[in-house]
Design an enzyme around this catalytic site. Structure first.
Site, PDB file in Angstrom:
ATOM      1  N   GLU A  57       0.881  -1.185  -0.072  1.00  0.00           N
ATOM      2  CA  GLU A  57      -0.052  -0.010  -0.119  1.00  0.00           C
ATOM      3  C   GLU A  57       0.773   1.012   0.136  1.00  0.00           C
ATOM      4  O   GLU A  57       0.649   2.195  -0.735  1.00  0.00           O
ATOM      5  CB  GLU A  57      -0.979   0.134   1.212  1.00  0.00           C
ATOM      6  CG  GLU A  57      -1.765   1.287   1.467  1.00  0.00           C
ATOM      7  CD  GLU A  57      -1.530   1.771   2.928  1.00  0.00           C
ATOM      8  OE1 GLU A  57      -1.062   3.085   3.026  1.00  0.00           O
ATOM      9  OE2 GLU A  57      -1.915   0.990   4.033  1.00  0.00           O
ATOM     10  N   HIS A  58       1.879   1.057   0.798  1.00  0.00           N
ATOM     11  CA  HIS A  58       3.004   2.529   0.771  1.00  0.00           C
ATOM     12  C   HIS A  58       3.773   2.382  -0.446  1.00  0.00           C
ATOM     13  O   HIS A  58       3.662   3.493  -1.036  1.00  0.00           O
ATOM     14  CB  HIS A  58       3.986   2.235   1.889  1.00  0.00           C
ATOM     15  CG  HIS A  58       3.322   2.925   3.298  1.00  0.00           C
ATOM     16  ND1 HIS A  58       3.827   3.700   3.926  1.00  0.00           N
ATOM     17  CD2 HIS A  58       2.418   2.012   3.962  1.00  0.00           C
ATOM     18  CE1 HIS A  58       3.082   3.751   5.102  1.00  0.00           C
ATOM     19  NE2 HIS A  58       2.229   2.746   5.045  1.00  0.00           N
TER      20      HIS A  58
ATOM     21  N   GLU B 289       6.484   2.567  11.626  1.00  0.00           N
ATOM     22  CA  GLU B 289       4.957   2.855  12.095  1.00  0.00           C
ATOM     23  C   GLU B 289       4.359   1.585  12.907  1.00  0.00           C
ATOM     24  O   GLU B 289       3.348   1.895  13.663  1.00  0.00           O
ATOM     25  CB  GLU B 289       4.153   2.889  10.584  1.00  0.00           C
ATOM     26  CG  GLU B 289       2.448   2.923  10.874  1.00  0.00           C
ATOM     27  CD  GLU B 289       1.845   2.821   9.351  1.00  0.00           C
ATOM     28  OE1 GLU B 289       2.497   2.808   8.359  1.00  0.00           O
ATOM     29  OE2 GLU B 289       0.561   2.876   9.628  1.00  0.00           O
TER      30      GLU B 289
HETATM   31 ZN   LIG Z   1       1.118   2.646   6.720  1.00  0.00          ZN
END
Ligand SMILES: [Zn+2]
Length: 1037
Positions: free
Chosen positions: A107-108, A205
């Site tokens: 996703e990143h 994260e």
């Molecule tokens: Zn993230």
């Protein structure tokens, strides 16, 4: 971003509320979008798609059009609705089988450039080239979603193009994987003598995410209750597993999951469907063939006996009572969420079981006094293929785990026997009615989130939206079988062997052990490296750094121009008139869809200093302890039955033209259906005149819950706490804000929650009441009211509000404000407005001297939250607009690269508040000293003026996209009501924003931001730091 699970109770339904045009008043354009959509015929072919279903959903004022793509099988849902804030999302079913976080890293990484748009980070860049009202991407347990929304048709096409290219044709370069996922790199990349460490945005994260004990609990709960397939792993990535992920695996995962055959497209709003379909077909789908899917999640095999697990977490950062930090919950597997009616029923049932002081589990668990609050994820969870219900407590003694389990079983037995009172079921159905009518500003987003999980498993999203049908069916079932709900409880809770007991206890060495395991992992990795590998790592580290530092060409990306921004704001119409003699009431007619919004503002100017820290506590319990003849249970019942909520909150409102001037008070807010307004105003009258502060046990329960909620919120909001603290010594308003909502408040609440005798605190509440709500001085304290409702409802509202004001005290005896310096300032009113005015009573503190303070809150987290604040100028000063643009410019063109890309923090930037405080901040940051240095470098960069006109225009677009973000009908006119701002002032500010020039930007940078120019404050939340500990200029707390 990584999203796990959802909110408590009626979460999904609560989010279902959006804008709607009122039929009687704003007739004409109201239904165009819906009617146009109704013209589609089943079987019709449009741009490679076939229409499968067209359904009107009157309860949500929309028409649903379901389509499928002929050659790839891609699914498509369009919800036509007369709403300008159009939304697009594409969702892929992503079902990882390990905890390397592959869907999350993907996703990143897809956002690091694509074939047509090869520049780095197109999403962040589009934030500055668009007027989007929302842009994001997130990874859930079993899908990954990319949504955006905008009110501008051209912008919609631009963003759609970028989103399609990013998701279907990303570059997925190795360096992107290194930056976003994980990498080995020298601590200082340019010095090969410094040790090799793990770096990467997702890696950090997730380290940050698991400092949150509630998340640790939720994650284990899902992993252990659904252990057979994808739900047994961490989709976001376990920091200890992330370094197992390879670049090849990432590319493979993209090829098998981000394919049209595995995609669900969603559009919402009043733009033309054909245009969307055409663009999606041309730019993406026409380039693919059908692929067999392998992403289906199989049904979980049911257990034949219950299971039990214990896990460890980090110590509560603020708890002083270490013996009461255990969490326990009992969870039950429920049916497949694609059975929409069963899911609807179980969601309502869950609400009846746990919501509010009249529910059986609240009475049995919360009021037992064993713990501080419910356990995480309590209630119905419908985010996995099979739903689950969870119930338990946190903040208990380890020895009480058994008692809690017994109480759960006992309560289930009692419910099966006694059922629910009719009144409670009515109150719940009323709540759903009001939630469907209340309009938020992001209805499209709410809808896509609401249907995402069910649709992901091939459930029917349209059926899910037809809430009217489901409600009718629910009522019918209850009518036919009075034991309908009890039988469900028996079936799913009593006779269900798929039952998990999970308990969690803090381990003082938790973070130490995590660090050790990470060090071990690192050692293994480093040992296996050859000399050549090490050379490579060093070289790649430098290469990445060079890439990141290179000026970037974003000209490939589409962009709006400053000239695409609306030059003027639509003026908001309202009237102010005096009620009950002399209290100004602001009436703002809006298409509220039959809901009335009432607010009142009371001044705190007479309150003695020593009572101030207790105002937030007073506010949070005032509507929950009973009033008049109602005890707290009856009061809760009335509030649920007659209103959509009644809340009280402390307020510190800055003045628009002086930094040392502000208004302090308490805001009372509420909403109800038209027909219930007299009842709601009667409740307010009783709360104002006769609030109860006697029930000590109830008070204890409320305090514990509030304190627990505050301390659980720190990992998510650490940057806000850091900024509040850093601004404390800069203005008197900021000082009061810190008292009301900063770290000191969190600690105060925690202390009160741990007291054995709360009577001394409880006794302060009637005293605050005396200064805030006392009949003697109501006239002085109740400063103003506001009503937002449909025009038809206004005259009735005027009557009801007038009655309320007449009933809450008559005397004109004045009480002296404690602070002598009070000035009366009329709100700015639009020219040609009626005579009556809102007058704000502002506090001036001539003795206040801004000063510098540096605070380090030591918390047992592995990441930091850094805030640096600078005192600048008030809203009406022409420099305010320049600083506003400057903050955005510094974020986009400097801080984002330094703090996120190079530093590995989850986020960072600069912002300017209405209150004139300029803030530089970082979020979940592995660094601290380096980040403070980056702040300094950012200021130097701004002063040097090394930015282009294009950069400035982009910053303007970005600022305007937030200035022009949609405002819900309930909130129209609030800038005037709270801050005294007129339409003309806002228009003047707008013109200043447009006019900001390169010269002005460098001038304000030099004038305010440099050391020695203005007063700065610093604050950090995070782990012990040796350098800071030796520096006496820091206060360590
Ligand atoms: Zn993230």
């Amino acid at each position: 971003m990584w999203r796990f699970g959802g909110r408590r109770g009626l979460g999904a339904l609560q989010r279902l509320s959006g804008r709607r045009t009122h039929r009687n008043v704003w007739r004409g354009k109201s239904d165009q979008a819906c009617e146009r959509a109704l013209q589609y015929k089943v079987g019709e072919k449009i741009h490679g798609f076939t229409v499968n279903q067209v359904t009107s959903v009157p309860e949500l004022f929309l028409t649903a059009v379901k389509l499928s793509h002929d050659s790839t099988g891609a699914r498509y849902l369009h919800l036509a609705r007369e709403d300008k804030n159009n939304l697009f999302s594409v969702q892929f079913r992503t079902t990882p089988m390990d905890s390397t976080g592959v869907p999350h890293v993907l996703e990143h990484t897809v956002l690091c450039g694509s074939q047509k748009y090869p520049c780095r980070d197109p999403f962040f860049k589009m934030l500055n080239r668009s007027l989007s009202t929302f842009m994001n991407a997130f990874t859930a347990s079993d899908y990954t979603m990319y949504p955006f929304s905008t009110q501008n048709p051209k912008d919609f096409q631009n963003l759609l193009s970028v989103y399609l290219d990013a998701t279907f044709f990303p570059c997925l370069r190795e360096l992107d994987f290194w930056q976003e996922g994980w990498r080995l790199e020298h601590e200082n990349p340019s010095d090969p003598q410094t040790p090799l460490i793990f770096k990467g945005v997702v890696f950090n994260e997730m380290k940050g995410a698991f400092t949150d004990n509630e998340r640790i609990f939720s994650q284990h709960l899902q992993n252990k209750l659904l252990p057979d397939h994808t739900y047994s792993v961490v989709s976001g990535g376990d920091p200890l597993c992330i370094p197992e992920l390879t670049w090849e695996q990432l590319k493979e995962f993209h090829a098998t999951h981000y394919h049209p055959s595995n995609a669900r497209f969603f559009t919402y709003g009043n733009f033309q469907l054909e245009q969307h379909l055409k663009q999606i077909q041309e730019e993406a789908l026409s380039k693919f063939q059908k692929m067999e899917q392998s992403t289906v999640v199989p049904a979980q095999k049911h257990w034949d006996k219950p299971r039990e697990f214990h896990i460890a977490c980090g110590p509560d950062s603020l708890a002083t009572d270490a013996s009461k930090q255990t969490t326990v919950s009992v969870s039950f597997l429920l049916p497949d969420i694609t059975d929409t009616f069963e899911a609807f029923t179980l969601n309502l049932l869950s609400s009846l079981l746990i919501s509010g002081p009249n529910s059986p589990f609240y009475k049995a668990l919360i009021e037992s006094g064993l713990g501080t609050d419910f356990s995480p994820d309590v209630g119905y969870n419908g985010y996995t293929r099979e739903a689950y219900f969870s119930i338990g407590l946190q903040g208990i003694s380890e020895k009480d785990v058994r008692t809690v389990k017994e109480l759960v079983d006992k309560t289930i037995e009692e419910v099966i026997e006694k059922g629910f009172e009719d009144d409670r079921i009515e109150a719940l159905l009323h709540k759903i009615e009001i939630q469907m009518k209340h309009q938020s500003t992001s209805f499209g987003l709410a809808l896509t989130s609401y249907i995402a999980s069910c649709w992901n498993h091939d459930g029917d999203p349209v059926e899910l939206l037809q809430m009217g049908n489901q409600l009718a069916k629910f009522r019918q079932c209850l009518k036919e079988n009075p034991k309908f709900l009890q039988e469900k409880v028996e079936q799913y809770f009593k006779n269900n062997q798929h039952k998990l007991t999970l308990s969690m206890k803090p381990d003082d060495k938790y973070y130490e052990k995590q660090t050790q395991m990470e060090a071990e992992k690192l050692k293994q990795k480093v040992i296996s490296l050859s000399q050549e590998d090490k050379q490579q790592i060093y070289k790649k580290g430098l290469e990445l750094r060079t890439q990141q530092s290179k000026p970037q060409d974003a000209s490939c990306l589409p962009a709006l121009k400053v000239s695409d921004i609306e030059p003027s704001i639509p003026f908001i119409q309202f009237d102010v008139s005096l009620a009950a003699g002399d209290i100004p009431v602001q009436y703002c007619a809006q298409p509220t869809n039959g809901v009335v919004y009432f607010r009142a503002f009371c001044s705190l100017n007479t309150l003695p200093e020593e009572l101030r820290p207790y105002v937030p506590l007073f506010c949070s319990v005032l509507t929950k302890l009973g009033c008049g003849i109602l005890d707290y249970r009856e009061q809760a019942q009335q509030i649920e039955l007659k209103t959509g909520g009644m809340t009280v909150s402390p307020q510190v409102l800055p003045d628009d033209s002086h930094l040392d001037t502000y208004e302090q008070g308490v805001l009372f807010s509420s909403l109800c259906l038209d027909r219930n307004l007299p009842d709601m105003m009667h409740l307010w009258t009783e709360i104002f005149n006769n609030p109860c502060f006697e029930e000590e046990d109830r008070f204890k329960v409320l305090v514990k819950m509030a304190a627990q909620e505050l301390s659980n919120g720190i990992p998510d909001s650490g940057h806000l706490y850091a900024a509040l603290r850093a601004s404390k010594t800069l203005t008197p308003a900021a000082d009061l804000q810190e008292t009301f909502g900063g770290m000191d408040q969190v600690r105060l609440m925690k202390r009160i929650a741990e007291m054995t005798d709360v009577k001394p605190i409880l006794r302060k509440l009637p005293r605050i009441k005396k200064y805030l709500l006392n009949c003697d001085n109501m006239r002085i304290l109740l400063s103003r009211c506001s009503v937002n409702a449909t025009p038809q409802q206004m005259s009735q509202a005027e009557k009801d509000v007038g009655n309320f004001l007449r009933n809450v005290g008559r005397s004109k005896k004045e009480r002296k404000p404690v602070r002598p310096h009070v000035v009366e300032k009329p709100a700015h009113s639009s020219s040609g407005g009626s005579g009556s005015q809102i007058v704000r009573k502002l506090i001036i503190d001539p003795t206040f001297k801004p000063c510098q303070m540096k605070t380090h809150f030591q918390l047992p987290f592995p990441v930091n939250y850094v805030g640096e604040c600078i005192r600048t100028v008030p809203y009406t000063d022409p420099d305010h607009a320049s600083l506003k643009i400057l903050a955005r410019l510094m974020t986009a063109k400097f801080l984002h690269t330094e703090i996120r890309e190079k530093g590995g923090a989850y986020g960072g930037g600069a912002k300017l508040g209405h209150n004139g405080i300029f803030t530089l901040y970082s979020y979940r940051d592995p660094n601290f000293i380096e980040t403070l240095q980056s702040f300094g470098k950012a200021v130097d960069w701004a002063k040097s003026g090394k930015f282009t006109q294009q950069d400035i225009d982009e910053a303007k677009l970005s600022v305007f996209s937030s200035v022009d973000s949609p405002v819900a009908p309930s909130d129209k006119g609030m800038d005037h009501f709270l801050y005294g701002l007129s339409n003309e002032m806002k228009q003047a500010y707008r013109e200043q924003l447009f006019a900001v020039s390169h010269d002005q930007l460098t001038t304000v940078s030099n004038k305010y931001l440099g050391i020695g120019k203005s007063t700065h404050g610093l604050a950090v939340l995070g782990p012990e730091n040796a350098k800071i500990a030796k520096d006496p200029s820091w206060i360590i707390r």
